[in-house]
Motif scaffolding. Structure first.
Motif, mmCIF file in Angstrom:
data_model
loop_
_atom_site.group_PDB
_atom_site.id
_atom_site.type_symbol
_atom_site.label_atom_id
_atom_site.label_comp_id
_atom_site.label_asym_id
_atom_site.label_seq_id
_atom_site.Cartn_x
_atom_site.Cartn_y
_atom_site.Cartn_z
ATOM 1 N N SER A 56 0.828 -1.191 0.000
ATOM 2 C CA SER A 56 0.000 0.000 0.000
ATOM 3 C C SER A 56 0.870 1.251 0.000
ATOM 4 O O SER A 56 1.953 1.276 0.574
ATOM 5 N N TYR A 57 0.362 2.288 -0.616
ATOM 6 C CA TYR A 57 1.024 3.589 -0.625
ATOM 7 C C TYR A 57 0.555 4.445 0.546
ATOM 8 O O TYR A 57 1.110 5.516 0.805
ATOM 9 N N LEU A 58 -0.454 4.027 1.280
ATOM 10 C CA LEU A 58 -1.055 4.849 2.320
ATOM 11 C C LEU A 58 -0.121 5.181 3.485
ATOM 12 O O LEU A 58 -0.179 6.308 3.994
ATOM 13 N N PRO A 59 0.757 4.285 3.940
ATOM 14 C CA PRO A 59 1.683 4.697 5.002
ATOM 15 C C PRO A 59 2.605 5.851 4.583
ATOM 16 O O PRO A 59 2.958 6.702 5.399
ATOM 17 N N VAL A 60 2.961 5.901 3.308
ATOM 18 C CA VAL A 60 3.800 6.993 2.817
ATOM 19 C C VAL A 60 3.035 8.309 2.881
ATOM 20 O O VAL A 60 3.566 9.339 3.326
ATOM 21 N N PHE A 61 1.770 8.305 2.444
ATOM 22 C CA PHE A 61 0.956 9.521 2.526
ATOM 23 C C PHE A 61 0.693 9.929 3.970
ATOM 24 O O PHE A 61 0.630 11.119 4.287
ATOM 25 N N LEU A 62 0.526 8.952 4.846
ATOM 26 C CA LEU A 62 0.326 9.241 6.260
ATOM 27 C C LEU A 62 1.546 9.968 6.826
ATOM 28 O O LEU A 62 1.414 10.993 7.505
ATOM 29 N N ALA A 63 2.735 9.459 6.543
ATOM 30 C CA ALA A 63 3.962 10.088 7.017
ATOM 31 C C ALA A 63 4.160 11.462 6.381
ATOM 32 O O ALA A 63 4.600 12.410 7.043
ATOM 33 N N PHE A 64 3.820 11.576 5.100
ATOM 34 C CA PHE A 64 3.947 12.860 4.405
ATOM 35 C C PHE A 64 3.016 13.905 5.024
ATOM 36 O O PHE A 64 3.421 15.042 5.280
ATOM 37 N N GLY A 65 1.778 13.531 5.272
ATOM 38 C CA GLY A 65 0.825 14.459 5.873
ATOM 39 C C GLY A 65 1.243 14.887 7.269
ATOM 40 O O GLY A 65 1.125 16.064 7.636
ATOM 41 N N LEU A 66 1.752 13.960 8.049
ATOM 42 C CA LEU A 66 2.218 14.288 9.390
ATOM 43 C C LEU A 66 3.417 15.231 9.326
ATOM 44 O O LEU A 66 3.506 16.194 10.099
ATOM 45 N N THR A 67 4.323 14.987 8.396
ATOM 46 C CA THR A 67 5.493 15.855 8.244
ATOM 47 C C THR A 67 5.072 17.265 7.851
ATOM 48 O O THR A 67 5.562 18.250 8.417
ATOM 49 N N GLY A 124 4.153 22.763 9.279
ATOM 50 C CA GLY A 124 3.170 23.839 9.258
ATOM 51 C C GLY A 124 2.973 24.497 10.606
ATOM 52 O O GLY A 124 2.598 25.678 10.668
ATOM 53 N N ILE A 125 3.231 23.761 11.685
ATOM 54 C CA ILE A 125 3.145 24.374 13.017
ATOM 55 C C ILE A 125 4.143 25.533 13.123
ATOM 56 O O ILE A 125 3.859 26.565 13.730
ATOM 57 N N LEU A 126 5.300 25.369 12.511
ATOM 58 C CA LEU A 126 6.326 26.410 12.563
ATOM 59 C C LEU A 126 6.094 27.522 11.543
ATOM 60 O O LEU A 126 6.466 28.668 11.778
ATOM 61 N N LEU A 127 5.507 27.187 10.393
ATOM 62 C CA LEU A 127 5.419 28.163 9.311
ATOM 63 C C LEU A 127 4.066 28.863 9.233
ATOM 64 O O LEU A 127 4.005 30.091 9.243
ATOM 65 N N SER A 128 2.991 28.105 9.103
ATOM 66 C CA SER A 128 1.684 28.724 8.892
ATOM 67 C C SER A 128 0.584 27.744 9.257
ATOM 68 O O SER A 128 0.719 26.539 9.030
ATOM 69 N N TRP A 129 -0.500 28.252 9.768
ATOM 70 C CA TRP A 129 -1.612 27.367 10.128
ATOM 71 C C TRP A 129 -2.273 26.785 8.888
ATOM 72 O O TRP A 129 -2.887 25.719 8.948
ATOM 73 N N VAL A 130 -2.139 27.458 7.737
ATOM 74 C CA VAL A 130 -2.700 26.934 6.496
ATOM 75 C C VAL A 130 -1.956 25.664 6.086
ATOM 76 O O VAL A 130 -2.578 24.646 5.729
ATOM 77 N N GLY A 162 -2.904 22.906 8.368
ATOM 78 C CA GLY A 162 -4.222 22.361 8.028
ATOM 79 C C GLY A 162 -4.183 21.437 6.825
ATOM 80 O O GLY A 162 -4.841 20.392 6.805
ATOM 81 N N ILE A 163 -3.395 21.810 5.828
ATOM 82 C CA ILE A 163 -3.259 20.958 4.640
ATOM 83 C C ILE A 163 -2.612 19.632 5.016
ATOM 84 O O ILE A 163 -3.074 18.555 4.609
ATOM 85 N N GLY A 164 -1.551 19.694 5.810
ATOM 86 C CA GLY A 164 -0.892 18.475 6.259
ATOM 87 C C GLY A 164 -1.809 17.620 7.122
ATOM 88 O O GLY A 164 -1.833 16.387 6.996
ATOM 89 N N GLY A 165 -2.580 18.277 7.983
ATOM 90 C CA GLY A 165 -3.534 17.533 8.820
ATOM 91 C C GLY A 165 -4.616 16.865 7.991
ATOM 92 O O GLY A 165 -5.024 15.738 8.280
ATOM 93 N N ALA A 166 -5.071 17.543 6.944
ATOM 94 C CA ALA A 166 -6.096 16.956 6.079
ATOM 95 C C ALA A 166 -5.541 15.742 5.333
ATOM 96 O O ALA A 166 -6.205 14.700 5.240
ATOM 97 N N ILE A 167 -4.313 15.862 4.814
ATOM 98 C CA ILE A 167 -3.678 14.728 4.134
ATOM 99 C C ILE A 167 -3.535 13.561 5.107
ATOM 100 O O ILE A 167 -3.823 12.409 4.775
ATOM 101 N N PHE A 168 -3.091 13.870 6.319
ATOM 102 C CA PHE A 168 -2.908 12.844 7.344
ATOM 103 C C PHE A 168 -4.223 12.133 7.654
ATOM 104 O O PHE A 168 -4.280 10.898 7.691
ATOM 105 N N LEU A 169 -5.281 12.882 7.882
ATOM 106 C CA LEU A 169 -6.569 12.277 8.252
ATOM 107 C C LEU A 169 -7.166 11.450 7.121
ATOM 108 O O LEU A 169 -7.691 10.349 7.359
ATOM 109 N N VAL A 170 -7.082 11.949 5.894
ATOM 110 C CA VAL A 170 -7.616 11.189 4.757
ATOM 111 C C VAL A 170 -6.853 9.875 4.599
ATOM 112 O O VAL A 170 -7.453 8.798 4.425
#
Length: 80
Positions: A27-38, A43-49, A52-60
């Motif tokens: 499956s490719y999903l663990p890679v997307f999970l790690a990417f979204g978390l990263t 994004g915590i350091l740079l921008s809330w936007v 949010g994008i990373g969190g959405a990728i992570f949750l999906v």
């Protein structure tokens, strides 16, 4: 001082395995999970936007991975 492997039976035949091993599909999903978390952590350091994008990728990716794992488990035979 090497030892000979001990055979399980006197005639030297090895019995067949007693159960089958189930391996999940690749499956490719663990890679997307790690990417979204990263992306979310950066994004915590740079921008809330970006966070949010990373969190959405992570949750999906997480929900899709859980759904595919549940589907795989329901397809297994009952005795497994």
């Amino acid at each position: 001082m090497t030892r000979e492997p001990v055979s399980p039976q006197a005639d030297g035949d090895v019995p067949p395995p007693s159960e089958e091993v189930h391996l999940p599909e690749p499956s490719y999903l663990p890679v997307f999970l790690a990417f979204g978390l990263t992306i979310a952590l950066v994004g915590i350091l740079l921008s809330w936007v970006i966070c949010g994008i990373g969190g959405a990728i992570f949750l999906v990716a997480l929900f899709k991975w859980l759904r595919s794992a549940r589907q795989e488990l329901s397809d297994l035979p009952l005795e497994h």
